[in-house]
Design a protein around this motif. Structure first.
Motif, PDB file in Angstrom:
ATOM      1  N   GLU A 141      30.349   2.443  73.030  1.00  0.00           N
ATOM      2  CA  GLU A 141      31.070   2.122  74.264  1.00  0.00           C
ATOM      3  C   GLU A 141      30.756   3.136  75.361  1.00  0.00           C
ATOM      4  OE1 GLU A 141      35.157   1.862  73.095  1.00  0.00           O
ATOM      5  OE2 GLU A 141      34.985  -0.257  72.492  1.00  0.00           O
ATOM      6  N   ALA A 142      30.629   4.421  75.003  1.00  0.00           N
ATOM      7  CA  ALA A 142      30.285   5.449  75.997  1.00  0.00           C
ATOM      8  C   ALA A 142      28.896   5.210  76.579  1.00  0.00           C
ATOM      9  CB  ALA A 142      30.371   6.827  75.359  1.00  0.00           C
ATOM     10  N   LEU A 143      27.997   4.670  75.745  1.00  0.00           N
ATOM     11  CA  LEU A 143      26.650   4.333  76.219  1.00  0.00           C
ATOM     12  C   LEU A 143      26.621   2.998  76.962  1.00  0.00           C
ATOM     13  CD1 LEU A 143      24.683   5.310  72.977  1.00  0.00           C
ATOM     14  CD2 LEU A 143      24.523   6.480  75.197  1.00  0.00           C
ATOM     15  N   GLN A 144      27.758   2.291  76.979  1.00  0.00           N
ATOM     16  CA  GLN A 144      27.884   0.960  77.595  1.00  0.00           C
ATOM     17  C   GLN A 144      26.895  -0.041  76.981  1.00  0.00           C
ATOM     18  OE1 GLN A 144      27.525   1.543  81.872  1.00  0.00           O
ATOM     19  NE2 GLN A 144      29.648   2.252  82.011  1.00  0.00           N
ATOM     20  N   GLN A 145      26.741   0.094  75.656  1.00  0.00           N
ATOM     21  CA  GLN A 145      25.823  -0.783  74.939  1.00  0.00           C
ATOM     22  C   GLN A 145      26.503  -1.552  73.799  1.00  0.00           C
ATOM     23  OE1 GLN A 145      22.122   1.235  73.869  1.00  0.00           O
ATOM     24  NE2 GLN A 145      22.315   2.585  75.652  1.00  0.00           N
ATOM     25  N   LEU A 146      27.766  -1.242  73.512  1.00  0.00           N
ATOM     26  CA  LEU A 146      28.529  -1.911  72.469  1.00  0.00           C
ATOM     27  C   LEU A 146      29.836  -2.395  73.076  1.00  0.00           C
ATOM     28  CD1 LEU A 146      28.613  -2.549  69.373  1.00  0.00           C
ATOM     29  CD2 LEU A 146      29.869  -0.404  69.089  1.00  0.00           C
ATOM     30  N   ASP A 147      30.158  -3.665  72.872  1.00  0.00           N
ATOM     31  CA  ASP A 147      31.279  -4.262  73.611  1.00  0.00           C
ATOM     32  C   ASP A 147      32.017  -5.263  72.721  1.00  0.00           C
ATOM     33  OD1 ASP A 147      32.992  -5.426  75.402  1.00  0.00           O
ATOM     34  OD2 ASP A 147      31.461  -5.977  76.865  1.00  0.00           O
ATOM     35  N   ALA A 148      33.130  -4.809  72.132  1.00  0.00           N
ATOM     36  CA  ALA A 148      33.963  -5.698  71.328  1.00  0.00           C
ATOM     37  C   ALA A 148      34.919  -6.508  72.189  1.00  0.00           C
ATOM     38  CB  ALA A 148      34.743  -4.890  70.299  1.00  0.00           C
ATOM     39  N   GLU A 149      35.298  -5.956  73.337  1.00  0.00           N
ATOM     40  CA  GLU A 149      36.261  -6.643  74.205  1.00  0.00           C
ATOM     41  C   GLU A 149      35.697  -7.960  74.720  1.00  0.00           C
ATOM     42  OE1 GLU A 149      38.826  -5.901  78.326  1.00  0.00           O
ATOM     43  OE2 GLU A 149      37.737  -4.241  77.378  1.00  0.00           O
ATOM     44  N   THR A 150      34.456  -7.936  75.184  1.00  0.00           N
ATOM     45  CA  THR A 150      33.837  -9.168  75.676  1.00  0.00           C
ATOM     46  C   THR A 150      33.634 -10.165  74.542  1.00  0.00           C
ATOM     47  OG1 THR A 150      32.734  -8.002  77.473  1.00  0.00           O
ATOM     48  CG2 THR A 150      31.806 -10.120  76.820  1.00  0.00           C
ATOM     49  N   ALA A 151      33.246  -9.660  73.369  1.00  0.00           N
ATOM     50  CA  ALA A 151      33.096 -10.554  72.210  1.00  0.00           C
ATOM     51  C   ALA A 151      34.426 -11.214  71.869  1.00  0.00           C
ATOM     52  CB  ALA A 151      32.564  -9.774  71.007  1.00  0.00           C
ATOM     53  N   GLY A 152      35.518 -10.449  72.010  1.00  0.00           N
ATOM     54  CA  GLY A 152      36.828 -11.013  71.756  1.00  0.00           C
ATOM     55  C   GLY A 152      37.184 -12.110  72.732  1.00  0.00           C
ATOM     56  N   LYS A 153      36.761 -11.948  73.973  1.00  0.00           N
ATOM     57  CA  LYS A 153      36.999 -12.977  74.986  1.00  0.00           C
ATOM     58  C   LYS A 153      36.169 -14.223  74.695  1.00  0.00           C
ATOM     59  CE  LYS A 153      34.977 -12.519  78.960  1.00  0.00           C
ATOM     60  NZ  LYS A 153      34.612 -12.015  80.303  1.00  0.00           N
ATOM     61  N   ILE A 154      34.934 -14.025  74.284  1.00  0.00           N
ATOM     62  CA  ILE A 154      34.041 -15.150  74.006  1.00  0.00           C
ATOM     63  C   ILE A 154      34.495 -15.909  72.771  1.00  0.00           C
ATOM     64  CG2 ILE A 154      31.681 -15.768  73.321  1.00  0.00           C
ATOM     65  CD1 ILE A 154      30.757 -13.284  74.916  1.00  0.00           C
ATOM     66  N   THR A 155      34.882 -15.172  71.739  1.00  0.00           N
ATOM     67  CA  THR A 155      35.210 -15.786  70.453  1.00  0.00           C
ATOM     68  C   THR A 155      36.561 -15.324  69.921  1.00  0.00           C
ATOM     69  OG1 THR A 155      32.832 -15.792  69.953  1.00  0.00           O
ATOM     70  CG2 THR A 155      34.340 -16.284  68.134  1.00  0.00           C
ATOM     71  N   GLY A 156      36.624 -14.063  69.517  1.00  0.00           N
ATOM     72  CA  GLY A 156      37.847 -13.524  68.926  1.00  0.00           C
ATOM     73  C   GLY A 156      37.541 -12.186  68.284  1.00  0.00           C
ATOM     74  N   SER A 157      38.442 -11.739  67.409  1.00  0.00           N
ATOM     75  CA  SER A 157      38.251 -10.447  66.764  1.00  0.00           C
ATOM     76  C   SER A 157      37.128 -10.512  65.735  1.00  0.00           C
ATOM     77  CB  SER A 157      39.544 -10.005  66.082  1.00  0.00           C
ATOM     78  OG  SER A 157      39.917 -10.928  65.079  1.00  0.00           O
ATOM     79  N   ARG A 158      36.617  -9.330  65.406  1.00  0.00           N
ATOM     80  CA  ARG A 158      35.545  -9.157  64.418  1.00  0.00           C
ATOM     81  C   ARG A 158      34.215  -9.758  64.874  1.00  0.00           C
ATOM     82  NH1 ARG A 158      37.552  -7.264  59.270  1.00  0.00           N
ATOM     83  NH2 ARG A 158      39.809  -7.503  59.090  1.00  0.00           N
ATOM     84  N   PHE A 159      33.959  -9.681  66.164  1.00  0.00           N
ATOM     85  CA  PHE A 159      32.654 -10.033  66.725  1.00  0.00           C
ATOM     86  C   PHE A 159      32.246  -8.922  67.693  1.00  0.00           C
ATOM     87  CE2 PHE A 159      34.374 -14.105  65.416  1.00  0.00           C
ATOM     88  CZ  PHE A 159      33.280 -14.750  64.850  1.00  0.00           C
ATOM     89  N   THR A 160      30.949  -8.837  67.981  1.00  0.00           N
ATOM     90  CA  THR A 160      30.430  -7.750  68.812  1.00  0.00           C
ATOM     91  C   THR A 160      29.343  -8.260  69.751  1.00  0.00           C
ATOM     92  OG1 THR A 160      30.848  -6.133  67.046  1.00  0.00           O
ATOM     93  CG2 THR A 160      29.311  -5.483  68.769  1.00  0.00           C
ATOM     94  N   VAL A 161      29.322  -7.689  70.951  1.00  0.00           N
ATOM     95  CA  VAL A 161      28.218  -7.878  71.891  1.00  0.00           C
ATOM     96  C   VAL A 161      27.480  -6.553  71.998  1.00  0.00           C
ATOM     97  CG1 VAL A 161      27.584  -8.300  74.303  1.00  0.00           C
ATOM     98  CG2 VAL A 161      29.347  -9.707  73.204  1.00  0.00           C
ATOM     99  N   MET A 162      26.154  -6.602  71.954  1.00  0.00           N
ATOM    100  CA  MET A 162      25.324  -5.403  72.140  1.00  0.00           C
ATOM    101  C   MET A 162      24.404  -5.615  73.326  1.00  0.00           C
ATOM    102  SD  MET A 162      24.308  -4.284  68.239  1.00  0.00           S
ATOM    103  CE  MET A 162      24.213  -5.944  67.558  1.00  0.00           C
ATOM    104  N   TYR A 163      24.118  -4.527  74.042  1.00  0.00           N
ATOM    105  CA  TYR A 163      23.276  -4.580  75.229  1.00  0.00           C
ATOM    106  C   TYR A 163      22.093  -3.620  75.107  1.00  0.00           C
ATOM    107  CZ  TYR A 163      27.576  -6.467  77.406  1.00  0.00           C
ATOM    108  OH  TYR A 163      28.706  -7.190  77.705  1.00  0.00           O
ATOM    109  N   GLY A 164      21.044  -3.928  75.859  1.00  0.00           N
ATOM    110  CA  GLY A 164      19.951  -2.995  76.118  1.00  0.00           C
ATOM    111  C   GLY A 164      19.341  -2.373  74.882  1.00  0.00           C
ATOM    112  N   PRO A 165      19.139  -1.037  74.903  1.00  0.00           N
ATOM    113  CA  PRO A 165      18.470  -0.360  73.789  1.00  0.00           C
ATOM    114  C   PRO A 165      19.165  -0.530  72.438  1.00  0.00           C
ATOM    115  CG  PRO A 165      18.523   1.059  75.723  1.00  0.00           C
ATOM    116  CD  PRO A 165      19.388  -0.123  76.050  1.00  0.00           C
ATOM    117  N   LEU A 166      20.497  -0.644  72.449  1.00  0.00           N
ATOM    118  CA  LEU A 166      21.195  -0.827  71.172  1.00  0.00           C
ATOM    119  C   LEU A 166      20.849  -2.190  70.566  1.00  0.00           C
ATOM    120  CD1 LEU A 166      23.165   0.366  69.127  1.00  0.00           C
ATOM    121  CD2 LEU A 166      25.026  -0.743  70.384  1.00  0.00           C
TER     122      LEU A 166
END
Length: 430
Positions: free
Chosen positions: A148-173
């Motif tokens: 989250e500090a690298l702004q490359q891991l995002d559970a909050e957006t995944a929760g909005k898209i689907t729900g808990s226990r999902f993840t969005v990853m960005y860029g180098p991650l």
């Protein structure tokens, strides 16, 4: 499933072996169902013999002065009665056989003699420990805080898209996640002799029954709506192993070391029995990636094959320079279909403990019997059941978690292991 002939021969011995797992094999129910099946078969044979005798009485009745038409009419009445009884008996036999099969499908595999006794995870036995956990001179962050500090891991957006226990990853991650997959596939195909395979991510009920997920673990699966009886795969083990279903391999097709497949897929699990556990981050997700290793071997090869397969999974951890330990699962912690299992547990600094990253299992002929997966023994010329094995090589998400936590730096950046840098376009850190 178990060999029903062996169960019939000594059900009490089978019950004793299954007792090591903490499983109570209901001998009385098995014997009652099997007796009903046997009686239905005997009754059917008796009726068939009666029908055969009745068919021969026409000549006798004519010899006693009855007309041919009258003799046939009388015999047909008897035959019709027998046919009705046979129909009823056939339905009864099908019902009993179905109940017996359902009963046997719920019985777990017998354990290998080498499996240590024990009831729970804490009773598993450490076989080896490889690598020393790193000593940090700064406060350790977990993978969520780092991502989250690298702004490359995002559970909050995944929760909005689907729900808990999902993840969005960005860029180098996201690229590192993809790099791990490619690295693992290249390693297993290039060095360990596996054939890469692409399979459907949706399977039918027969496939899940074949590998042992059904009927026992239906609540852990995602079932699709619609007329088809389809499910999302919980692991590539299901579609890959089912390649052998209803098939006889010639000995030449198995080669010297059996058939080896490696497959990358997403995996989908409801985690029905784990609510409240590992809710933070990527340890326990509803959707995750794995690179799966599957082997189909001759029975005599399966002990060595399990050691080899486990070693192939260990090699990934060794090249990534991640500390880990190898655990022999005890009787009570060994999976339903498995005969013997090694877990590989990677060190996670933020949790200050080892966590499972691969489970490598030998199933003996348990899955093969359910699938009728066989090979032709050249010594006898007859088909025999294969032995199946599988293991993660590795679980990609958990490997990513381990990399983030073990390679973190004081400034919040994360170093990329040298072996992965060619897959990252030369990038050395996140």
């Amino acid at each position: 499933m178990l060999d029903i002939k062996a169960v019939r021969q000594d059900p009490q011995a089978i019950a004793a072996q299954l007792g090591r797992r903490g499983y109570g094999f209901d001998v009385a129910t098995f014997e009652a169902l099997d007796a009903q099946r046997k009686q239905a078969d005997m009754d059917s044979q008796a009726l068939l013999a009666e029908r055969k005798r009745a068919s021969k009485t026409i000549g006798q009745l004519v010899g006693q002065g009855m007309s041919v038409e009258e003799a046939k009419a009388q015999v047909n009445l008897t035959l019709d009665k027998i046919a009705s009884q046979l129909d009823d008996l056939t339905e009864q036999a099908k019902s009993v056989q179905g109940k017996l099969e359902d009963f046997m499908l719920g019985v777990p595999n017998l354990l290998a003699p080498e499996v240590p006794d024990g009831e729970r995870e804490e009773d598993n036995v450490e076989v080896a420990r490889v690598g020393e956990p790193r000593t940090f001179d700064f406060p350790v962050r977990d993978h969520v805080a780092l991502g989250e500090a690298l702004q490359q891991l995002d559970a909050e957006t995944a929760g909005k898209i689907t729900g808990s226990r999902f993840t969005v990853m960005y860029g180098p991650l996201a690229r590192l996640h993809r790099a791990l997959i490619q690295f693992m596939l290249n390693l297993h195909t290039g060095e360990h002799g596996y054939r890469e395979i692409y399979v459907p991510y949706i399977v039918n009920r027969d496939s899940l029954r074949g590998t042992g997920q059904l009927p026992k673990f239906e609540e852990d699966l995602f079932k699709l709506q619609g007329e088809q009886d389809y499910y999302l795969i919980p692991t590539a083990e299901v579609p890959v192993t089912n390649i052998a279903r209803d098939r006889i391999f010639e000995d030449s097709e198995l080669g010297e070391e059996g058939v080896r497949f490696v497959c990358h897929t997403p995996c989908f699990r409801s985690e029905a029995g784990s609510y409240g556990r590992d809710t933070r981050g990527m340890i326990r997700q509803h959707q995750f990636e794995k690179v799966e290793l599957v082997q189909l071997v001759r029975p005599a090869q399966s002990p060595d094959a399990l050691d080899a397969l486990t070693g192939h999974a260990e090699r990934v951890l060794q090249l990534l320079e991640l500390p880990y330990r190898k655990m022999a699962l005890c009787a009570g912690d060994t999976g339903f279909s498995a005969q013997r299992t090694y877990d590989l547990e990677v060190w996670l600094p933020a949790q200050d403990t080892y966590r499972e990253i691969s489970s490598c299992s030998s199933f003996g002929d348990f899955q093969a019997r359910r699938m009728q997966a066989r090979w032709r023994n050249p010594e006898t010329g007859k088909p025999e059941l294969l032995h199946t094995l599988n293991g993660s090589g590795l679980a990609v998400g958990r490997t990513l978690v381990a990399l983030l936590e073990n390679y973190q730096q004081a400034d919040g950046s994360v170093s990329i292991p040298a072996v992965l840098q060619p897959y990252m376009g030369g990038l050395t850190q996140l």
